[in-house]
Motif scaffolding. Structure first.
Motif, PDB file in Angstrom:
ATOM      1  N   SER A   1       0.812  -1.223   0.000  1.00 21.66           N
ATOM      2  CA  SER A   1       0.000   0.000   0.000  1.00 21.66           C
ATOM      3  C   SER A   1       0.843   1.270   0.000  1.00 21.66           C
ATOM      4  O   SER A   1       0.316   2.373   0.130  1.00 21.66           O
ATOM      5  N   CYS A   2       2.147   1.121  -0.131  1.00 17.59           N
ATOM      6  CA  CYS A   2       3.043   2.271  -0.048  1.00 17.59           C
ATOM      7  C   CYS A   2       3.029   3.062  -1.361  1.00 17.59           C
ATOM      8  O   CYS A   2       2.982   2.484  -2.457  1.00 17.59           O
ATOM      9  N   SER A   3       3.087   4.367  -1.283  1.00 15.70           N
ATOM     10  CA  SER A   3       3.070   5.235  -2.456  1.00 15.70           C
ATOM     11  C   SER A   3       4.422   5.226  -3.164  1.00 15.70           C
ATOM     12  O   SER A   3       5.463   5.020  -2.542  1.00 15.70           O
ATOM     13  N   GLY A   4       4.388   5.470  -4.465  1.00 22.61           N
ATOM     14  CA  GLY A   4       5.614   5.581  -5.240  1.00 22.61           C
ATOM     15  C   GLY A   4       6.025   7.021  -5.483  1.00 22.61           C
ATOM     16  O   GLY A   4       6.913   7.284  -6.296  1.00 22.61           O
TER      17      GLY A   4
ATOM     18  N   LYS B   1      14.671  10.164   3.173  1.00 25.85           N
ATOM     19  CA  LYS B   1      13.902  10.752   2.079  1.00 25.85           C
ATOM     20  C   LYS B   1      13.997   9.820   0.881  1.00 25.85           C
ATOM     21  O   LYS B   1      14.898   8.964   0.816  1.00 25.85           O
ATOM     22  N   ALA B   2      13.103   9.987  -0.077  1.00 26.87           N
ATOM     23  CA  ALA B   2      13.130   9.126  -1.260  1.00 26.87           C
ATOM     24  C   ALA B   2      12.456   9.827  -2.427  1.00 26.87           C
ATOM     25  O   ALA B   2      11.484  10.568  -2.248  1.00 26.87           O
ATOM     26  N   LYS B   3      12.984   9.573  -3.612  1.00 28.00           N
ATOM     27  CA  LYS B   3      12.331  10.036  -4.827  1.00 28.00           C
ATOM     28  C   LYS B   3      11.103   9.177  -5.102  1.00 28.00           C
ATOM     29  O   LYS B   3      10.087   9.659  -5.596  1.00 28.00           O
TER      30      LYS B   3
ATOM     31  N   VAL C   1       6.614   1.927  10.290  1.00 30.08           N
ATOM     32  CA  VAL C   1       7.147   2.907   9.352  1.00 30.08           C
ATOM     33  C   VAL C   1       6.045   3.891   9.000  1.00 30.08           C
ATOM     34  O   VAL C   1       4.931   3.487   8.645  1.00 30.08           O
ATOM     35  N   GLU C   2       6.348   5.176   9.107  1.00 31.12           N
ATOM     36  CA  GLU C   2       5.400   6.220   8.731  1.00 31.12           C
ATOM     37  C   GLU C   2       5.984   7.009   7.564  1.00 31.12           C
ATOM     38  O   GLU C   2       7.196   7.222   7.496  1.00 31.12           O
ATOM     39  N   THR C   3       5.111   7.439   6.658  1.00 27.66           N
ATOM     40  CA  THR C   3       5.583   8.198   5.495  1.00 27.66           C
ATOM     41  C   THR C   3       4.843   9.526   5.390  1.00 27.66           C
ATOM     42  O   THR C   3       3.708   9.659   5.861  1.00 27.66           O
TER      43      THR C   3
ATOM     44  N   GLU D   1      13.125  16.332   5.534  1.00 24.14           N
ATOM     45  CA  GLU D   1      14.008  15.360   6.183  1.00 24.14           C
ATOM     46  C   GLU D   1      14.957  16.058   7.148  1.00 24.14           C
ATOM     47  O   GLU D   1      15.145  15.621   8.287  1.00 24.14           O
ATOM     48  N   GLN D   2      15.568  17.147   6.718  1.00 29.61           N
ATOM     49  CA  GLN D   2      16.525  17.848   7.575  1.00 29.61           C
ATOM     50  C   GLN D   2      15.848  18.453   8.799  1.00 29.61           C
ATOM     51  O   GLN D   2      16.419  18.456   9.885  1.00 29.61           O
TER      52      GLN D   2
END
Length: 607
Positions: free
Chosen positions: A13-16, A35-37, A66-68, A81-82
């Motif tokens: 169910s995680c977003s891309g 962080k992630a692209k 894990v939370e996004t 992120e910083q």
């Protein structure tokens, strides 16, 4: 909170999309922020069945949640992120522990301005120069200015209440404007020269002072000419000390180095082409372990964490990370201006880059060599050699010579608290065949252990010999000849590739051959002691060889005739200053090419 984490269900169910993720342990405490692209692809990489680095595997074993947070783009993800890293201080992130504001040189306003160190908001009327990486770097600059131009540095309250000159006037560090012993016009000229120095216009300032000195001499004002000569001398020493002279612009040079024991980032600050100073950082490294990853994490936190952080026009780094374009965009969005990140540089900038890397490596080496780390390495060595007790004394022997000339053997001694330099010894090897390292080792060990066999001096718990089977057998032969009580003998031979970390070790005899992992603390200790023995031997050899070869200095150098000798001595003020100069500094003398400068330097440092 559940003690297990269903990664498959989470990833389904995680977003891309771009975003930030936060990992938590069973107690709900933060573990890591990233962080992630593409959030789905990045998070899926943590839960692979194979190919995980040990540190990543340790992190994953603790994850229960894990939370996004999805963001509009990569730049927003980096900024968020910083912010989260600074707020939450996750234990598995690289953490830069540096929240101080950086100091500036402050020149106040008024008829008699003062120079001082300033931190914080720039509210006072006047000019600010910097920032400098440390207060020590500012004090060095202020000390030089005080010697050269005598601009006051006292507090305004102290200045207003003086009725007679203070000690600074007596020792020629101030012209006593507090009691009107200096004309305002003369003081303003000194202030102008100080500003030129702080702005990095040292060459222009030197040329102007040289012209003033000649005018004073032509007017027969030799006392004034001598004062200006001393000012020029101070400026020249500053320029000579700064190997970065010759560069231009505002640049930060950042070099990172990583070892199994930690990481170090060294920052050198250059403004208007002048070195303001440097500083070491020791980030807390967890998952990221490559130089590029440590460097990327440092740059993100250092330049994005504070709006007040001074931003130069260029960053020079020693490694490239794929996320640098995102970092550049984030800096531009946050601070409203772009910065260039350079890696492949030439000329002066290449020297800056190498200097920063050298400083980082030395600083990390010193940090890892402290007592706590060293004691742990001794314990690891005892375990590797299957000793019942931790060794208290290690001795290592090495041989150095140039094609058999001036052979010197070294003996260095280490204990759990570090090198025992008072016990270091050098042996000048005599009456052996030139280049016969075995005979040289035999002589050195015989001289060392003859007295020990007679009950004088201390015996080591472990004797290291830099060399392979032949040197080890020679050491065994000497100990048997002198009937020295049993010692643990350890031969250290470079591997086939001769790269550090791939050494072959021999315990007591050639039959007991073994190796240690490249990240073994025991191997790191062996390498450290071996390298110190090598350094100590080479230093002794060069001194002995130089003493034997030493003749005339400048007269025997091809291309240096009487006129050029006079010019050199005049430029540097004497042979002693010439001997201290680098190749680049010698090449700045009139009529001296880079090739001739190299020949002069080599002749002066032949030892």
């Amino acid at each position: 909170m559940s003690s297990t984490f269903d990664s498959s269900a989470f990833l389904a169910s995680c977003s891309g999309r771009p975003g930030v993720y936060r990992m938590f342990d069973v107690d709900g405490k933060i573990l890591y922020v990233g962080k992630a692209k593409n959030l789905k692809k990045r998070l899926a990489s943590y839960f692979r069945k194979v190919g995980q680095a040990p540190k990543t595997a340790a992190l994953v074993s603790k994850i229960v949640q894990v939370e996004t947070t999805i963001t509009a783009n990569e730049t927003e993800a980096l900024l968020l992120e910083q912010t989260l890293i600074k707020q939450l201080r996750p234990p598995y992130n690289i953490l830069l522990r540096d929240d101080k504001s950086y100091p500036y040189v402050f020149l106040s306003s008024g008829d008699y301005p003062r120079l001082s160190i300033h931190r914080g908001a720039k509210k006072e009327p006047g000019r600010y120069f910097g920032p400098y990486p440390s207060a020590g770097a500012i004090r060095e600059s202020l000390g030089l200015l005080q010697k050269a131009f005598h601009v006051r540095q006292c507090e305004d309250s102290y200045f207003r209440n003086r009725t007679r000159p203070c000690l600074q006037y007596q020792i020629k560090r101030c012209k006593a404007p507090c009691v009107s012993l200096v004309d305002p016009t003369e003081y303003a000229e000194d202030v102008r020269h100080s500003i030129m120095f702080l702005e990095g216009r040292s060459n222009t300032l030197s040329a102007e002072l040289s012209a003033n000195m000649e005018k004073a001499a032509m007017a027969l004002d030799f006392e004034r000419a001598a004062e200006i000569r001393d000012q020029i001398g101070i400026l020249r020493r500053v320029q000579d000390q700064q190997s970065m002279e010759g560069g231009t612009g505002d640049v930060d040079i950042i070099a990172a180095t990583v070892s199994p024991g930690g990481a170090c980032v060294h920052l050198i600050t250059v403004r208007s082409g002048r070195v303001l100073g440097s500083k070491n950082f020791f980030p807390q490294v967890a998952i990221e372990e490559s130089v590029a990853e440590v460097l990327q994490a440092f740059l993100e936190q250092y330049y994005l964490a504070s709006m007040e952080r001074d931003l130069p026009g260029e960053l020079i780094v020693n490694a490239v990370h794929e996320d640098f374009p995102t970092l550049i965009s984030a800096i531009a969005e946050l601070k409203g201006r772009e910065v260039a990140i350079s890696h492949r540089v030439r000329g002066t900038r290449a020297r800056w880059q190498q200097l920063a890397l050298t400083n980082a490596e030395q600083a990390l080496g010193a940090r890892l060599a402290n007592r706590q780390h060293l004691a742990a390495r001794f314990e690891a060595l005892a375990e590797a050699l299957e000793m019942d007790e931790v060794p208290m004394r290690l001795e290592c022997f090495d041989i150095s010579h140039s094609s058999g000339e001036a052979t010197v053997a070294s003996c260095v001694v280490f204990g759990p608290e570090g090198p025992l330099k008072s016990d270091y010894r050098r042996y000048n090897i005599e009456d052996v065949t030139a280049g016969d390292d075995y005979a040289a080792m035999h002589q050195a060990l015989t001289r060392r252990f003859r007295k020990a066999a007679e009950g004088e001096g201390k015996l080591p718990d472990v004797l290291l010999v830099d060399g392979g089977k032949g040197q080890l057998n020679m050491a065994r032969e000497v100990l048997e000849e002198l009937a020295v009580p049993d010692l643990i003998l350890l031969g250290v031979a470079k591997g086939v590739t001769r790269k550090p970390g791939l050494e072959t070790l021999y315990l007591n005899d050639a039959e007991h051959e073994f190796t240690l992992p490249a990240d073994s603390p025991a191997l790191h200790l062996i390498q450290q002691v071996r390298d110190e023995a090598h350094r100590f031997a080479i230093t002794g050899h060069r001194a002995r060889r130089g003493k034997a070869r030493r003749t005339s200095t400048l007269e025997d150098i091809a291309g240096v005739g009487p006129k050029r000798r006079r010019e050199l001595l005049k430029h540097f003020g004497g042979l002693q200053e010439l001997c201290r100069a680098s190749v680049d500094e010698i090449a700045k003398a009139p009529g001296v090419s880079k090739k001739l400068a190299e020949s002069i330097y080599a002749a002066l440092h032949s030892e």
